[in-house]
Design a protein around this motif. Sequence first.
Motif, PDB file in Angstrom:
ATOM      1  N   THR A  59     103.769  32.402  59.268  1.00  0.00           N
ATOM      2  CA  THR A  59     104.403  31.534  60.265  1.00  0.00           C
ATOM      3  C   THR A  59     104.250  30.092  59.818  1.00  0.00           C
ATOM      4  OG1 THR A  59     103.852  33.102  62.004  1.00  0.00           O
ATOM      5  CG2 THR A  59     104.495  30.887  62.691  1.00  0.00           C
ATOM      6  N   ILE A  60     105.365  29.365  59.757  1.00  0.00           N
ATOM      7  CA  ILE A  60     105.378  27.978  59.294  1.00  0.00           C
ATOM      8  C   ILE A  60     105.910  27.112  60.431  1.00  0.00           C
ATOM      9  CG2 ILE A  60     106.257  26.376  57.571  1.00  0.00           C
ATOM     10  CD1 ILE A  60     106.602  28.715  55.697  1.00  0.00           C
ATOM     11  N   GLY A  69     109.161  32.314  60.916  1.00  0.00           N
ATOM     12  CA  GLY A  69     108.228  33.250  60.295  1.00  0.00           C
ATOM     13  C   GLY A  69     108.916  34.190  59.322  1.00  0.00           C
ATOM     14  N   GLN A  70     108.101  34.868  58.547  1.00  0.00           N
ATOM     15  CA  GLN A  70     108.604  35.800  57.530  1.00  0.00           C
ATOM     16  C   GLN A  70     107.522  36.837  57.263  1.00  0.00           C
ATOM     17  OE1 GLN A  70     111.678  35.646  55.644  1.00  0.00           O
ATOM     18  NE2 GLN A  70     111.030  37.713  55.120  1.00  0.00           N
ATOM     19  N   THR A  71     107.933  38.110  57.249  1.00  0.00           N
ATOM     20  CA  THR A  71     107.014  39.183  56.853  1.00  0.00           C
ATOM     21  C   THR A  71     107.033  39.316  55.336  1.00  0.00           C
ATOM     22  OG1 THR A  71     107.380  40.366  58.913  1.00  0.00           O
ATOM     23  CG2 THR A  71     106.457  41.633  57.097  1.00  0.00           C
ATOM     24  N   VAL A  72     105.862  39.363  54.740  1.00  0.00           N
ATOM     25  CA  VAL A  72     105.737  39.409  53.286  1.00  0.00           C
ATOM     26  C   VAL A  72     105.051  40.712  52.895  1.00  0.00           C
ATOM     27  CG1 VAL A  72     104.756  38.317  51.242  1.00  0.00           C
ATOM     28  CG2 VAL A  72     105.603  36.907  53.125  1.00  0.00           C
ATOM     29  N   LEU A  92     108.966  27.914  48.652  1.00  0.00           N
ATOM     30  CA  LEU A  92     110.417  28.065  48.704  1.00  0.00           C
ATOM     31  C   LEU A  92     110.934  27.975  50.140  1.00  0.00           C
ATOM     32  CD1 LEU A  92     113.088  28.669  47.312  1.00  0.00           C
ATOM     33  CD2 LEU A  92     112.586  31.105  47.545  1.00  0.00           C
ATOM     34  N   LEU A  93     110.229  28.590  51.075  1.00  0.00           N
ATOM     35  CA  LEU A  93     110.645  28.519  52.479  1.00  0.00           C
ATOM     36  C   LEU A  93     110.642  27.083  52.993  1.00  0.00           C
ATOM     37  CD1 LEU A  93     108.811  31.615  54.018  1.00  0.00           C
ATOM     38  CD2 LEU A  93     111.229  31.377  53.447  1.00  0.00           C
ATOM     39  N   PRO A 125     114.909  35.852  52.168  1.00  0.00           N
ATOM     40  CA  PRO A 125     113.697  36.566  51.747  1.00  0.00           C
ATOM     41  C   PRO A 125     112.955  35.798  50.661  1.00  0.00           C
ATOM     42  CG  PRO A 125     115.638  37.590  50.804  1.00  0.00           C
ATOM     43  CD  PRO A 125     116.134  36.553  51.777  1.00  0.00           C
ATOM     44  N   LEU A 126     111.678  36.120  50.555  1.00  0.00           N
ATOM     45  CA  LEU A 126     110.871  35.507  49.500  1.00  0.00           C
ATOM     46  C   LEU A 126     111.413  35.936  48.141  1.00  0.00           C
ATOM     47  CD1 LEU A 126     107.285  36.036  50.895  1.00  0.00           C
ATOM     48  CD2 LEU A 126     108.595  33.921  50.846  1.00  0.00           C
ATOM     49  N   PRO A 127     111.274  35.090  47.149  1.00  0.00           N
ATOM     50  CA  PRO A 127     111.790  35.443  45.823  1.00  0.00           C
ATOM     51  C   PRO A 127     111.065  36.659  45.266  1.00  0.00           C
ATOM     52  CG  PRO A 127     110.368  33.520  45.678  1.00  0.00           C
ATOM     53  CD  PRO A 127     110.583  33.787  47.151  1.00  0.00           C
TER      54      PRO A 127
END
Length: 299
Positions: A59-60, A69-72, A92-93, A125-127
């Motif tokens: 969460t940013i 937020g993003q699930t990694v 990157l986000l 999505p994350l790289p």
Amino acid sequence: MLLALAILAVLAAAPIEVGTDLVDAGKLESGLRARIGPELDDWQVRVTPTGLAGQVQVTIARRDGQSFGQTVQFTGKTVEDRTRELAAGIALLIEVYPQQPPPPAADATTQPPTPTPPGQEHLPPLPEPPEQPPATPPRPALRGWLGLGPRIELGSGLRYEAGLDLMGGLWLVREHIQPIISLGFSGGARHGISVLHGRFGAGAAFGAPLGPGDRLWLGAHVLGHAMYVHAAERATDATWLSSTEVGGLLQYRGRRLFLGLRTGVDLTLPTLSIRGTRGVVRREVPRWCFGLMFGVVFG
């Protein structure tokens, strides 16, 4: 007093909170500062576990209160790899966040979009980490045996011969084929005539492992030899013959101990006749042979 409150405020607003041991918090902050610089202080980053193996929720939040937020799902196997992977993704986000287009304004003919709960906004999505070339599996070590043991032959004419064999082989093609090398020395006597012969050659056995732990190996074999025969009474004579052994074998393969048993027929061509003062000794074809082998397993 004001200075102490300011210090506490800075500490309370730590830019990174890590609630999992999948990554190293200190190295994560160092990696983000190396990528983003002082602008990291304008953000708050929270990393929490999701309850699934190898997965965290990132969460940013900006200082203005906006967050996403993003699930990694990690692919790294070590803490260092996962920390590096997460630092690259968070950087990157943060970089692409200002480039997200603003939502379209609502009008009389357009229904306002359904608000998304904080921390669940759709983000790229994350790289993906660079693909690693598949590791080449190591070639299995050759496994084989080397042994020494007695061998006897029985037949008409020269009824009995005995000697020693030195042999070695490898288990190949999923242990179904054994190339074998052979070196032997045998001798016998009749009517006062001594007959000695040495032979060397090679061949193959075909079979399969069996039993608990594949300790036993059962198969059939063919061995071809060049044989040098020396006969002596009052005079001596020597000649070269060919010898082919055809039969079956059973082997025991321990951690290092090797035991072998083989039997079959020996075909020596041409038929050998030796004339002495008290009779004639013939080495007829075929002759029954039996051998034992004691040795070691290598590989």
